[in-house]
Structures are given as C-alpha cells and as structure tokens.
Scaffold this motif. Structure first.
Motif, PDB file in Angstrom:
ATOM      1  N   ASN A   4       0.875  -1.291   0.153  1.00 44.74           N
ATOM      2  CA  ASN A   4       0.056   0.130  -0.128  1.00 44.74           C
ATOM      3  C   ASN A   4       0.915   1.372  -0.018  1.00 44.74           C
ATOM      4  N   GLY A   5       1.917   1.224  -0.765  1.00 35.31           N
ATOM      5  CA  GLY A   5       2.768   2.284  -0.899  1.00 35.31           C
ATOM      6  C   GLY A   5       3.682   2.752   0.151  1.00 35.31           C
ATOM      7  N   THR A   6       3.761   1.465   1.187  1.00 37.84           N
ATOM      8  CA  THR A   6       4.822   1.603   2.256  1.00 37.84           C
ATOM      9  C   THR A   6       5.704   0.391   2.268  1.00 37.84           C
ATOM     10  N   GLN A   7       7.167   1.134   2.250  1.00 36.52           N
ATOM     11  CA  GLN A   7       8.253   0.161   2.317  1.00 36.52           C
ATOM     12  C   GLN A   7       8.319  -0.574   3.653  1.00 36.52           C
ATOM     13  N   ARG A   8       8.690  -1.872   3.677  1.00 31.04           N
ATOM     14  CA  ARG A   8       8.916  -2.741   5.042  1.00 31.04           C
ATOM     15  C   ARG A   8      10.171  -3.230   5.074  1.00 31.04           C
ATOM     16  N   ASP A   9      10.700  -3.891   5.883  1.00 29.77           N
ATOM     17  CA  ASP A   9      11.787  -4.510   6.193  1.00 29.77           C
ATOM     18  C   ASP A   9      12.310  -5.022   4.971  1.00 29.77           C
ATOM     19  N   THR A  10      13.955  -4.390   4.836  1.00 28.38           N
ATOM     20  CA  THR A  10      14.755  -5.148   3.624  1.00 28.38           C
ATOM     21  C   THR A  10      15.361  -6.222   4.033  1.00 28.38           C
ATOM     22  N   THR A  11      15.381  -7.193   3.429  1.00 33.90           N
ATOM     23  CA  THR A  11      16.150  -8.629   3.700  1.00 33.90           C
ATOM     24  C   THR A  11      17.204  -8.476   2.687  1.00 33.90           C
ATOM     25  N   VAL A  12      18.441  -8.695   3.270  1.00 32.22           N
ATOM     26  CA  VAL A  12      19.716  -8.864   2.432  1.00 32.22           C
ATOM     27  C   VAL A  12      20.039 -10.476   2.436  1.00 32.22           C
ATOM     28  N   ILE A  13      20.076 -10.851   1.105  1.00 31.70           N
ATOM     29  CA  ILE A  13      20.499 -12.147   1.039  1.00 31.70           C
ATOM     30  C   ILE A  13      21.769 -12.305   0.258  1.00 31.70           C
ATOM     31  N   THR A  14      22.728 -13.097   0.943  1.00 27.61           N
ATOM     32  CA  THR A  14      23.924 -13.282   0.204  1.00 27.61           C
ATOM     33  C   THR A  14      23.964 -14.544  -0.641  1.00 27.61           C
ATOM     34  N   VAL A  15      24.134 -14.605  -1.690  1.00 25.13           N
ATOM     35  CA  VAL A  15      24.297 -15.935  -2.389  1.00 25.13           C
ATOM     36  C   VAL A  15      25.016 -15.917  -3.675  1.00 25.13           C
ATOM     37  N   THR A  16      25.765 -17.059  -4.029  1.00 26.02           N
ATOM     38  CA  THR A  16      26.697 -17.303  -5.160  1.00 26.02           C
ATOM     39  C   THR A  16      26.095 -17.839  -6.369  1.00 26.02           C
ATOM     40  N   THR A  17      26.031 -17.400  -7.373  1.00 22.97           N
ATOM     41  CA  THR A  17      25.507 -17.863  -8.479  1.00 22.97           C
ATOM     42  C   THR A  17      26.628 -19.236  -8.831  1.00 22.97           C
ATOM     43  N   GLU A  18      25.742 -20.283  -9.647  1.00 27.48           N
ATOM     44  CA  GLU A  18      26.689 -21.325  -9.868  1.00 27.48           C
ATOM     45  C   GLU A  18      27.657 -20.962 -10.952  1.00 27.48           C
ATOM     46  N   PRO A  19      28.840 -21.732 -11.062  1.00 22.16           N
ATOM     47  CA  PRO A  19      29.699 -21.591 -12.084  1.00 22.16           C
ATOM     48  C   PRO A  19      29.105 -22.276 -13.189  1.00 22.16           C
ATOM     49  N   LEU A  20      29.675 -22.217 -14.453  1.00 25.29           N
ATOM     50  CA  LEU A  20      29.419 -22.530 -15.847  1.00 25.29           C
ATOM     51  C   LEU A  20      29.936 -23.962 -15.687  1.00 25.29           C
ATOM     52  N   PRO A  21      29.009 -25.123 -16.048  1.00 28.50           N
ATOM     53  CA  PRO A  21      29.669 -26.418 -16.139  1.00 28.50           C
ATOM     54  C   PRO A  21      30.937 -26.512 -17.098  1.00 28.50           C
ATOM     55  N   VAL A  22      31.775 -27.468 -16.562  1.00 22.55           N
ATOM     56  CA  VAL A  22      33.098 -27.615 -17.482  1.00 22.55           C
ATOM     57  C   VAL A  22      32.382 -27.953 -18.703  1.00 22.55           C
ATOM     58  N   SER A  23      33.514 -27.540 -19.755  1.00 22.63           N
ATOM     59  CA  SER A  23      33.162 -28.097 -21.239  1.00 22.63           C
ATOM     60  C   SER A  23      34.332 -28.980 -21.771  1.00 22.63           C
ATOM     61  N   ARG A  24      34.216 -29.406 -22.910  1.00 22.70           N
ATOM     62  CA  ARG A  24      35.172 -30.243 -23.430  1.00 22.70           C
ATOM     63  C   ARG A  24      35.891 -31.355 -22.926  1.00 22.70           C
ATOM     64  N   LEU A  25      34.787 -31.979 -21.804  1.00 24.53           N
ATOM     65  CA  LEU A  25      35.133 -33.062 -21.205  1.00 24.53           C
ATOM     66  C   LEU A  25      35.476 -34.076 -22.158  1.00 24.53           C
ATOM     67  N   CYS A  26      36.786 -34.973 -22.211  1.00 25.53           N
ATOM     68  CA  CYS A  26      36.889 -36.036 -23.081  1.00 25.53           C
ATOM     69  C   CYS A  26      37.982 -36.827 -22.606  1.00 25.53           C
ATOM     70  N   VAL A  27      38.133 -37.888 -22.902  1.00 28.59           N
ATOM     71  CA  VAL A  27      39.047 -39.238 -22.504  1.00 28.59           C
ATOM     72  C   VAL A  27      40.202 -38.985 -23.660  1.00 28.59           C
TER      73      VAL A  27
END
Length: 461
Positions: free
Chosen positions: A98-121
């Motif tokens: 209703n136009g009123t801001q309430r408590d702010t939650t600060v969330i710390t998170v790390t995004t996933e790294p990209l998967p490895v590529s060109r995995l081969c024997v």
C-alpha cells in the motif's frame, strides 16, 4: 494479517512494522522468510516460506551493489535473472505494501559456475586414462566423482572415489585403489590436493599429486590456463567407469555436473612389425595380449601418409599392404576390437617404403681412366654406386645426389661393373641396377709409361 512466530519478521508481519530495518541472511540461514529454491549460473529463484496468500500481490524492489536487478514474480516467489556466473551477490529485497516500504532482507548468495566444457578421454589404456576439460570464468577448482560400473554398463559399482581441489591450468596424477587393495597413502607432492576419498559404493582411495614440469617442459605464456588434465591410474582393465566433473567457485558453490563414460582396455596389440618391404608393398605382423581370452578379434588397419589414407579390416594377425608409393613414410595403426565394439590398446608403426630402382642406366663416357654413368629416377633422394673390377674383389663405394656420375682412377683396358642403388629419405635402399663396361686401351709410349709406372720403372721417351 496474522503475525508469524519467527525471530525474523515474516512477510505477513511486514504490514504491521512501523520502523523498516535491514535483515541480513545467507544461503544457510534457516529463519529467513526467503529460501533459495534453486539457482543457475545466471539466475536465483527465491521463495517465501510463510503461508500468506497475499504475498504474490506485494511489490518488491530487488537491488544489488550494482543497482536494480531484473526479476520475474510468481505465485510462490521471485526469480532474479540476468546474473553473472560464479559471482557473489548481496540481494536487497524490499517489499512494498500500500505504498509503504517494509523491512529489507539482504540475501547473500553465489551463482553457480558454468559447467566444465570439452570433457573428454584424451588417452585410454588397460589400467588408466587421461581426462581433460576446460572451465569458464569464475571457476577456481573442480572435483571428479569416479564410479566403477563393473565389466558391463549395468550399474555394478565396485569403487566410488571423490577427487577434490583440481585447479585450472594444472595436470594431475591420481593413483586409485579399491579398499581391498593395499592402501596407498602419502601427502601430495608439491603442495597438491589431499588424497581423494570414497563416497558411496565400495570405498576407494586415490592419492593425488600435481605433475611437475621439467626444465625443458615449462608451459609457455600462451598455454591455456583454463584447461585441466588428470591421469587416473590403478584402474581395472576391461571395466566401465563414469567420471563426473563439477566446477566450483572459491566458496565451494558447485555448478551442474558434466559426465563421460569409458571402458578401460582389456587387450592390446604388441610387436607390430613390417617385413618384406619393397617400393610398393610390405607385410604387417603383430601379436595380441588379451589375458587368455578365447574370443575372436577383428583388426582395423588404418594407414596414413602425407597425401591420403585408407582403412580395411582383417581377422588374422598379419596382412599385406600393396599398391603403396615408393620412398614414402606410412603411419600404420592396428586396432583390435570385440564384436561389442570395445577396442583395446592399438599398435602403432612408422615405416618407409623403399625407393624404386633406377631406370635407363647407361654408360655415357669412356676413357682410359674413367667411365661416366647416367640414369633416371623419380623417387630417390640420393644414390650409392658400387664399382667392381672384373666382377670380383672388394667394391669401391661412391655416393651422389645427382642422376649421373663419373667414376675415375680406373685402369686402362679393364672391365668394370657398376651397381646403382637408389637411397630414400631415411637411408632406406631400393633394389639395384647393374651395368658393365671396359675402359679404353692405351698404345705407344703412353701405354709403356702406364705399365712401367705400375712396375715402378721409368720410361724414356
């Protein structure tokens, strides 16, 4: 709205909050109104934990240190998008009612790294393989989960090993052993990762060491720093394995797995040799090492040279190669395989065919002390000429890279036989061609002088 019992205000409490405040939580917090439902390299999906039916109608402001972030709001939470892989974020989430801001939650998170590529024997043998892969920006380490699938592809796990802390740009050796084998211990050489441990299945051990470069093997400035290689030793022959590689960030956040399956070799080609080498053909022979198997093999012969290749299949441990080119280097590989398509360790051989014999060998000049020879050749690099007097005695050897030669220091009126051998790139000699001729006779005092010179006397003109 009803009040929640959590120490951190739930979304249902926000409408009654008179003094907005910041609430800091991270991925491991259990009392936050938010939970991380899922994440990927470019997004984080947050869900609220309370049961407020009006929560989807709230308006949210989602920001990080870089400014506002894009998100998609759904019935159960918000999905923050357009993020960077392997990046630490502090999300500031502020609801508005209703136009009123309430408590702010600060969330710390790390995004996933990209998967490895060109995995081969990259290499596969009876008791080991070499795995290589590449990583994306933000990946600081990788781990391998190695699973023994047994002698068939069906799940029959005998060994499961976790190999951690594999740094990008490095090459490692890992000596693996099942629990029933002799335990291999020892610290990793050169400040390397700790020994790997078994996880699930039958426990296994894996002593890991980083490969050290010799004085002449230092990587150049252009060496890829995003490529990792691991040589796995101590594996069982003829066994299926599954290797799963996980990318990791500095704080241990893992990316999606990339997996490959392989079967170690259980047989190999030995003593591959070439015999009866001519300018246009040769005979190949080899032996099989197969731990006493009585099953039939099929042998695929791969022949490569600088301008082409050909393949064919045989069922015996010998074969003839025909219609080859003279004085040519051939790279020959013999692969043995079972009917199920599994291949053993191949045999490899490099061999030169012999140059073809010279043609049109002829005498061009005859004098009392020398004879000139000439010939034609299309595929020889040089030539060896043997000279014999009266078809006997120890031959005299001459060499030339021309298609003609003058043989001097001969005796007058004497028959000589000449044998011309073509010589290939690596010194291989071809079949010879022969021709005989007599030097010219001398007369008068010149002849007398020659004879007396040979007798050690003098000639008075």
């Amino acid at each position: 709205m009803a009040s929640g019992n959590s120490a951190v205000p739930a979304l249902t409490d926000l409408s009654s909050s008179q003094n907005p405040r910041n609430i800091s939580v991270n991925e491991k917090s259990s009392d936050s109104v938010w939970t991380i439902a899922s994440k990927s390299p470019t997004s984080v999906n947050l869900k609220w934990k309370n049961g407020d039916q009006d929560a989807p109608d709230y308006k949210y402001t989602v920001e990080s240190t870089g400014g506002p972030l894009s998100y998609v709001q759904g019935q159960s939470g918000i999905n923050i998008t357009d993020l960077s892989p392997a990046t630490l974020y502090n999300f500031s989430i502020t609801p508005e009612i209703n136009g009123t801001q309430r408590d702010t939650t600060v969330i710390t998170v790390t995004t996933e790294p990209l998967p490895v590529s060109r995995l081969c024997v990259a290499f596969k043998g009876e008791a080991g393989v070499v795995l290589t892969w590449e990583i994306g920006n933000g990946t600081t380490a990788c781990r391998i989960l190695l699973e023994d699938k047994g002698s068939h592809k069906e799940s029959d796990q005998n060994l499961t090993v976790n190999i951690p802390d594999l740094k990008p740009g490095c090459t490692y050796e890992a000596q693996c052993a099942s629990e029933s084998e002799e335990t291999r211990t020892g610290s990793a050489a050169g400040g390397d990762s700790p020994g790997a441990t078994g996880t699930g299945g039958t426990a296994g051990t894996c002593t890991v060491s980083k490969c050290q470069h010799g004085p002449n093997e230092q990587p150049s400035d252009s060496s890829p720093t995003n490529k990792t290689g691991v040589r796995l030793r101590g594996l069982k022959s003829g066994t299926w394995y599954k290797a799963t590689v996980y990318s990791q960030t500095e704080d241990g956040t893992e990316g999606q797995p990339t997996a490959t399956e392989f079967r170690t070799d259980s047989f190999r080609v030995l003593d591959l040799e070439a015999a009866n080498i001519s300018a246009t053909s040769l005979t190949l022979t080899w032996k099989m090492y197969d731990n006493g198997s009585c099953l039939p093999y099929t042998y695929n012969i791969n022949v490569v040279w600088d301008t082409g290749f050909f393949n064919f299949t045989v069922n015996k441990t010998q074969t003839a190669l025909t219609e080859l080119s003279p004085n040519t280097l051939y790279n020959i590989t013999v692969h043995a395989s079972f009917q199920d398509g599994s291949e053993g360790t191949p045999g490899f051989l490099q061999v030169y065919t012999r140059p073809g014999p010279v043609s049109d060998l002829r005498v061009t000049v005859i004098s009392t002390r020398s004879i000139g020879l000439a010939w034609s050749s299309k595929d020889s690099d040089s030539f060896k000429i043997l000279t014999r007097q009266d078809k006997a005695g120890i031959p005299r050897t001459e060499r030339t890279n021309q298609s003609s030669i003058s043989i001097g220091d001969l005796y007058p009126g004497t028959e000589y036989c000449f044998e011309v051998f073509p010589v290939g790139r690596n010194g291989t000699e071809g079949d010879s061609q022969s021709i005989c001729s007599m030097t010219g006779k001398q007369s008068g005092c010149v002849f007398c002088e020659t004879v007396m010179f040979l007798k050690g006397n003098q000639c008075n003109l």
